[in-house]
Structure formats: structure tokens, C-alpha cells
Design an enzyme around this catalytic site. Structure first.
Site, mmCIF file in Angstrom:
data_model
loop_
_atom_site.group_PDB
_atom_site.id
_atom_site.type_symbol
_atom_site.label_atom_id
_atom_site.label_comp_id
_atom_site.label_asym_id
_atom_site.label_seq_id
_atom_site.Cartn_x
_atom_site.Cartn_y
_atom_site.Cartn_z
ATOM 1 N N LYS A 56 39.157 26.932 48.942
ATOM 2 C CA LYS A 56 38.593 27.491 47.704
ATOM 3 C C LYS A 56 38.097 26.338 46.847
ATOM 4 C CE LYS A 56 38.068 31.489 45.579
ATOM 5 N NZ LYS A 56 37.931 32.834 46.183
ATOM 6 N N GLN A 98 43.789 32.620 50.495
ATOM 7 C CA GLN A 98 42.673 32.737 51.436
ATOM 8 C C GLN A 98 43.124 32.488 52.884
ATOM 9 O OE1 GLN A 98 39.550 32.998 49.368
ATOM 10 N NE2 GLN A 98 38.790 34.072 51.150
ATOM 11 N N ASP A 103 32.226 33.563 44.164
ATOM 12 C CA ASP A 103 33.446 34.111 43.551
ATOM 13 C C ASP A 103 33.062 34.358 42.087
ATOM 14 O OD1 ASP A 103 36.515 34.499 44.209
ATOM 15 O OD2 ASP A 103 36.477 33.590 42.227
HETATM 16 P P1 NDP Z 1 31.991 38.332 39.029
HETATM 17 O O1 NDP Z 1 31.808 37.056 38.299
HETATM 18 O O2 NDP Z 1 30.820 38.973 39.678
HETATM 19 O O3 NDP Z 1 32.649 39.432 38.065
HETATM 20 C C1 NDP Z 1 33.862 39.221 37.454
HETATM 21 C C2 NDP Z 1 34.095 40.332 36.451
HETATM 22 O O4 NDP Z 1 35.386 40.208 35.898
HETATM 23 C C3 NDP Z 1 33.115 40.287 35.294
HETATM 24 O O5 NDP Z 1 32.884 41.577 34.836
HETATM 25 C C4 NDP Z 1 33.856 39.452 34.277
HETATM 26 O O6 NDP Z 1 33.443 39.693 32.938
HETATM 27 C C5 NDP Z 1 35.283 39.884 34.497
HETATM 28 N N1 NDP Z 1 36.204 38.778 34.235
HETATM 29 C C6 NDP Z 1 36.222 37.566 34.810
HETATM 30 N N2 NDP Z 1 37.191 36.802 34.303
HETATM 31 C C7 NDP Z 1 37.788 37.547 33.369
HETATM 32 C C8 NDP Z 1 38.857 37.313 32.481
HETATM 33 N N3 NDP Z 1 39.502 36.131 32.464
HETATM 34 N N4 NDP Z 1 39.225 38.316 31.666
HETATM 35 C C9 NDP Z 1 38.575 39.511 31.694
HETATM 36 N N5 NDP Z 1 37.545 39.790 32.500
HETATM 37 C C10 NDP Z 1 37.165 38.819 33.333
HETATM 38 O O7 NDP Z 1 33.141 38.064 40.085
HETATM 39 P P2 NDP Z 1 33.551 38.904 41.361
HETATM 40 O O8 NDP Z 1 33.304 40.353 41.117
HETATM 41 O O9 NDP Z 1 32.933 38.250 42.528
HETATM 42 O O10 NDP Z 1 35.110 38.612 41.435
HETATM 43 C C11 NDP Z 1 36.090 39.474 40.840
HETATM 44 C C12 NDP Z 1 37.432 39.242 41.489
HETATM 45 O O11 NDP Z 1 37.325 39.542 42.897
HETATM 46 C C13 NDP Z 1 37.962 37.808 41.438
HETATM 47 O O12 NDP Z 1 39.382 37.851 41.394
HETATM 48 C C14 NDP Z 1 37.523 37.218 42.779
HETATM 49 O O13 NDP Z 1 38.317 36.113 43.142
HETATM 50 C C15 NDP Z 1 37.753 38.418 43.668
HETATM 51 N N6 NDP Z 1 37.040 38.446 44.939
HETATM 52 C C16 NDP Z 1 35.675 38.291 45.009
HETATM 53 C C17 NDP Z 1 35.034 38.351 46.229
HETATM 54 C C18 NDP Z 1 33.549 38.265 46.352
HETATM 55 O O14 NDP Z 1 33.045 38.409 47.482
HETATM 56 N N7 NDP Z 1 32.798 38.078 45.274
HETATM 57 C C19 NDP Z 1 35.786 38.528 47.480
HETATM 58 C C20 NDP Z 1 37.199 38.763 47.296
HETATM 59 C C21 NDP Z 1 37.780 38.697 46.069
HETATM 60 P P3 NDP Z 1 31.989 39.228 32.397
HETATM 61 O O15 NDP Z 1 31.026 40.269 32.933
HETATM 62 O O16 NDP Z 1 32.125 39.255 30.918
HETATM 63 O O17 NDP Z 1 31.733 37.879 32.961
HETATM 64 O O1 2IT Z 2 38.127 35.573 47.399
HETATM 65 C C1 2IT Z 2 37.309 35.690 48.344
HETATM 66 O O2 2IT Z 2 37.662 36.107 49.444
HETATM 67 C C2 2IT Z 2 35.908 35.351 48.083
HETATM 68 N N1 2IT Z 2 35.566 35.000 46.967
HETATM 69 C C3 2IT Z 2 34.913 35.401 49.213
HETATM 70 C C4 2IT Z 2 34.989 34.150 50.039
HETATM 71 C C5 2IT Z 2 33.925 34.011 51.100
HETATM 72 O O3 2IT Z 2 33.929 32.943 51.737
HETATM 73 O O4 2IT Z 2 33.106 34.907 51.300
#
Ligand code: NDP
Ligand code: 2IT
Length: 451
Positions: free
Chosen positions: A126, A111, A166
Site C-alpha cells: 500500500k 491487503q 484508493d
Molecule cells: P474515494 O476517494 O473515491 O471516496 C471516499 C469517500 O469517502 C468520499 O466520499 C469521501 O468524502 C469520504 N471520506 C474519505 N475520508 C473520509 C473521512 N476521513 N471522513 C469522512 N468521509 C471520508 O475513495 P474510495 O471510494 O476508493 O475508497 C473508500 C474506501 O474503500 C476506503 O476505505 C478504501 O481504502 C476502500 N477501498 C477502495 C477500493 C477501490 O478500488 N477504490 C478497493 C477496496 C477498498 P469526500 O467526497 O468529501 O472526499
Molecule cells: O484497498 C484496496 O484493495 C484498493 N484500494 C485496491 C487495490 C488495487 O490494487 O486495486
């Protein structure tokens, strides 16, 4: 021994039980070698690499809460405040049973560089918990979030540390946490981002990570003489990032044919139905089997990324692959399959979804590869825009925020491209991102003295 190797050795000794943190540090420090070599004396004297790999502080706490049967449950809470050289700590809160200190440290370390790349004034942090939101009632989620915030509230603030969502933390959880912070502190302040629109949230924050990923991807392929129109895209994940990445890719004229969750994955050759996916995942919080049941063109396959029962998403022929689920979900064997199938471009929506050997294989085989620090920075960038709106007590239109987000992502692509070229590594966007992110933070650290 070079300064980078010395510090890598030290970090390995001090954090031996944290493989994800070591992976993140190894990737960053290795790609910083040319910058470090050019400034070795200055950086060594100021212990820049030792300081940037050691969090300012790491907070761990007990989170007791009562379940619907009246049973007291205990989880572990974390907040790692890694580096605030360029702004208040900023980064999400992950709620997933796999969460431990090493995972939060890897995410906090990433981050620092990601937030620097946004060009906005935010430092790196984080947090999260090993709490599993799956199958919990709304009341149980609230009980957990209130207890978590009761302790976390001692360490955060609008100018100190601003958490967000997240994995496992979305609008519902942020709402419960915001309410508890307000009750404890008695102040209505922008202490969290990703808030609801009626109480200080920003339009376009929900869409921002996925949309931002596509704005960057589009710019990247445009600079290589191509467009998104007609491209076949594979996406993993079915959460916040995956859903809005899929939506924007489709708006750009591409066809997204896969998604996955923690129990299985979907191949839908007619293109993912985003409205249905949102209904299944955002409203019903159900499994992808429900998507398949409602969509005759979709095939459902058991197996997820972490178990390696075959994350079949990477077996599907595509032009572009966007991993959007979790860390280490795209391994060397997957990279080989993608290359064999003619995939030209991989941009990471998730944090560190691609292993180091898989990344190197993709780069060596001419795939345009952009890591998460650059490619998924749109989420945190829009969080910083939410902070700006909270500070000026105004809210901007969707179009205004979206236009700023697009500008930021296009700018990130050119910055990382330029940084790679400056050090003779044209096309190595991983190195470009690490260098561009690092330079700004190091300048600020040097200017602020030993602290
Ligand atoms: P969500 O919880 O909304 O979605 C995560 C998705 O990934 C779900 O479909 C989940 O399955 C699946 N998943 C999670 N863990 C696992 C695992 N161990 N094995 C297989 N599938 C898995 O999270 P986000 O979409 O917010 O985050 C996804 C990724 O993006 C992460 O790496 C996060 O750190 C990153 N990220 C998120 C940001 C944000 O603004 N939200 C910003 C930047 C990065 P299920 O539906 O079954 O739970
Ligand atoms: O991994 C990421 O950059 C996030 N989950 C978003 C963090 C934030 O402060 O919006």
C-alpha cells in the site's frame, strides 16, 4: 504466554505510535488463534507471525511540487511493500491529509490477506501521501503526481509492485502517474492498475469494488434464504466504492437511502439518484450539498465520520448497512443503533470501517458481518485481471470481466464460510476470511524458506 499473545506484545512494543496498524494486527492475530494453536511449533520455529507482521520494506520520501501561485509545497510519500510470498506487491495509493506510516501499514497488512482471498497471484502492499487533492487545480494534481512518481518509479514495476487507486486517487491521478513512469523508464508496462481504457485499463475496474461488494452480499443473504429485492440499504461514502455499490444494489432491486462525504450526509427516502451523485462527485468534485440542492426528496445533514458530529447514516432504519468511506467510521454506538433498528447484515466496502468492539457487538447480536478483506476484494481482484490482460496484450469485454468478478466474489464467500466452519466458528466470517487468507500465504512462506 501463547505464541499469538507473545507476538501481539512484540508488535505493540515496536509500533506503539501506530494505532490503526495495531488494530488491524490485533483483529487478525486474535482470530487466527485456532490455526496457530494447531501449528504452534512449526510457526514459532519459523517466526511466521513475526515475519508476517513486519513489512518487507517501508519506503518514505519527499514529494516537492509547485502550486499555481509558484510556491513550492512539500508532502510526504509512502510505499509499504508488506509481503510478496504469493505474487508481486499489489495495493492502492491513498491521497488524503490524514495519511501517515501507521495508516499505510494497516492498509498494507490487510491487503496481504485480501489479495490471498481473491485466489489470484498478488502480494500485499500500500502507499500514498498526506497530499490533499481537494480544491487543487488539474495542473497542481499533475505536478504532485509527477513528483510522487519520480521517486516511486525506483521501487515498482509490472512484476515487482503494482499500485492502483484508493481514497483520493482515481483515473485522473493514475493517468498522470502512468505518464510519468513511462517517461522515466521508457517502457509501456502494466505498472499501475485502474488505468484509462485507451492505455491498458480494464473494463469494469471502475465499478469492481462496489459491484463485488454487492455480489458477495447477495450470495451471503441468499445462503440465509433471503434476496436483495425490496431491502433497504444504508451506504456511507460518496466515492468510487459507494457509488458503484449503490448502483449495483439498486440493480438488484434494493433501495439505497443514504450516502455521506467528508462534510455531511444525505437521507433520501425515495432512493439515491446515482446519476446525480456521479455528476456531483465524479464530474463536479463538489459537496453533497449540491446533491441535496438538486433533489427535493433529499435531506442534507452536516457532520462526518471522523469528527463524530454524528454519522447519521447508521441511525437510519435498514436491513443492510454498507460502510464505504473510511476506517473507524462505524463505532459501538452505531452498531447498537443498527441492531436496535433491525439491521441484519453489514458488509464492509471500506477498509476497517468498523471498530473491533462494534464488530463484536454486531456478531454477538446475530448480524451477518463480513469484513473488508473479503467484502471489498473485488477491486483488487479486478486489478489482477487488468494485470492479466496487460500481460497477454488483450482486453476483455465488460461482460467477461464482470462475470469473472462475480465468480471470484461468490467463491470468496464460500471459502470464508468453509474456513469458519472447519474451525468450529460457523457464521464468523471475520475469522473465516483471516484464516483462509492466512493459510495460503503461510504455505508459500514456508515453501520459500527464510526470506
Ligand atoms: P474515494 O476517494 O473515491 O471516496 C471516499 C469517500 O469517502 C468520499 O466520499 C469521501 O468524502 C469520504 N471520506 C474519505 N475520508 C473520509 C473521512 N476521513 N471522513 C469522512 N468521509 C471520508 O475513495 P474510495 O471510494 O476508493 O475508497 C473508500 C474506501 O474503500 C476506503 O476505505 C478504501 O481504502 C476502500 N477501498 C477502495 C477500493 C477501490 O478500488 N477504490 C478497493 C477496496 C477498498 P469526500 O467526497 O468529501 O472526499
Ligand atoms: O484497498 C484496496 O484493495 C484498493 N484500494 C485496491 C487495490 C488495487 O490494487 O486495486
Amino acid at each position: 504466554m501463547s505464541y499469538v499473545d507473545e507476538v501481539l506484545e512484540l508488535v505493540k512494543q515496536k509500533n506503539a505510535s501506530e494505532p490503526e496498524f495495531l488494530q488491524a494486527v490485533t483483529e487478525v492475530l486474535n482470530s487466527l488463534r485456532p490455526v496457530v494453536e494447531a501449528n504452534e511449533e512449526l510457526y514459532r520455529k519459523n517466526a511466521i507471525l513475526e515475519r508476517i507482521t513486519e513489512p518487507d520494506r517501508q519506503i518514505m520520501f519527499r514529494v516537492p511540487w509547485v502550486d499555481d501561485k509558484g510556491q513550492v509545497q512539500v508532502n510526504r510519500g509512502f510505499r509499504v511493500q508488506f509481503n510478496n510470498a504469493i505474487g508481486p506487491y499489489k495495493g492502492g495509493l491513498r491521497l488524503h491529509p490524514s495519511v501517515n506510516l501507521g495508516i499505510i501499514k494497516f492498509l498494507g497488512f490487510e491487503q496481504i490477506f485480501k489479495n490471498s482471498l481473491t485466489s489470484l497471484p498478488i502480494g500485499g502492499g500500500k502507499g500514498g501521501s498526506d497530499f490533499d487533492p481537494k480544491g487543487k487545480s488539474d495542473r497542481e494534481i499533475m505536478a504532485f503526481c509527477q513528483s510522487f512518481m519520480t521517486e516511486l518509479s525506483k521501487y515498482i514495476g509490472a512484476d515487482v509492485d503494482v499500485p492502483a487507486g484508493d481514497i483520493g486517487t482515481g483515473a485522473r491521478e493514475i493517468g498522470f502517474m502512468f505518464g510519468q513512469y513511462k517517461k522515466i523508464k521508457g517502457t509501456f508496462e502494466g505498472v499501475l492498475t485502474g488505468k484509462g481504457l485507451t492505455y491498458g485499463g480494464s473494463l469494469a475496474r471502475t465499478e469492481a469494488t462496489g459491484y463485488g461488494l454487492l455480489y458477495l452480499t447477495e450470495e451471503l443473504i441468499k445462503c440465509h434464504g433471503e434476496s436483495m429485492q425490496g431491502k433497504t440499504v444504508v451506504v456511507s461514502g460518496a466515492g468510487n466504492v459507494a457509488i458503484y455499490a449503490t448502483q449495483k444494489a439498486q440493480q438488484m432491486g434494493a433501495k439505497v437511502v443514504t450516502c455521506s462525504d467528508s462534510t455531511g450526509w444525505i437521507y433520501d427516502p425515495e432512493g439515491i439518484d446515482v446519476a446525480l451523485l456521479k455528476e456531483v462527485k465524479e464530474v463536479k468534485r463538489a459537496r453533497l450539498t449540491e446533491y441535496a440542492a438538486a433533489r427535493p426528496s433529499a435531506e442534507y445533514h452536516e457532520g462526518n465520520a471522523s469528527e463524530r458530529a454524528g454519522n447519521g447514516v447508521w441511525q437510519i432504519k435498514c436491513d443492510i448497512a454498507l460502510p464505504c468511506a473510511t476506517q473507524n467510521e462505524l463505532l459501538l454506538e452505531d452498531a447498537k443503533q443498527l441492531v436496535a433498528n433491525g439491521c441484519k447484515c453489514v458488509c464492509e466496502g471500506a477498509n476497517m470501517p468498523t471498530t473491533i468492539d462494534a464488530t463484536e457487538y454486531l456478531q454477538e447480536n446475530g448480524v451477518w458481518f463480513v469484513g473488508g478483506k473479503a467484502a471489498n476484494a473485488g477491486g483488487v481482484a479486478t486489478s489482477a485481471l487488468e494485470m492479466s490482460q496487460n500481460s497477454e496484450r488483450l482486453s476483455w469485454s465488460f461482460e467477461e470481466v464482470d462475470a469473472k468478478l462475480k465468480g471470484i466474489m461468490v467463491n470468496i464467500y464460500h471459502n470464508i464460510d468453509d474456513a469458519a466452519k472447519r474451525y468450529g466458528m460457523e457464521g464468523n466470517y471475520v475469522a473465516g476470511a483471516n484464516i483462509a487468507g492466512f493459510e495460503k500465504v503461510v504455505n508459500a512462506m514456508l515453501a520459500q524458506g527464510v526470506c
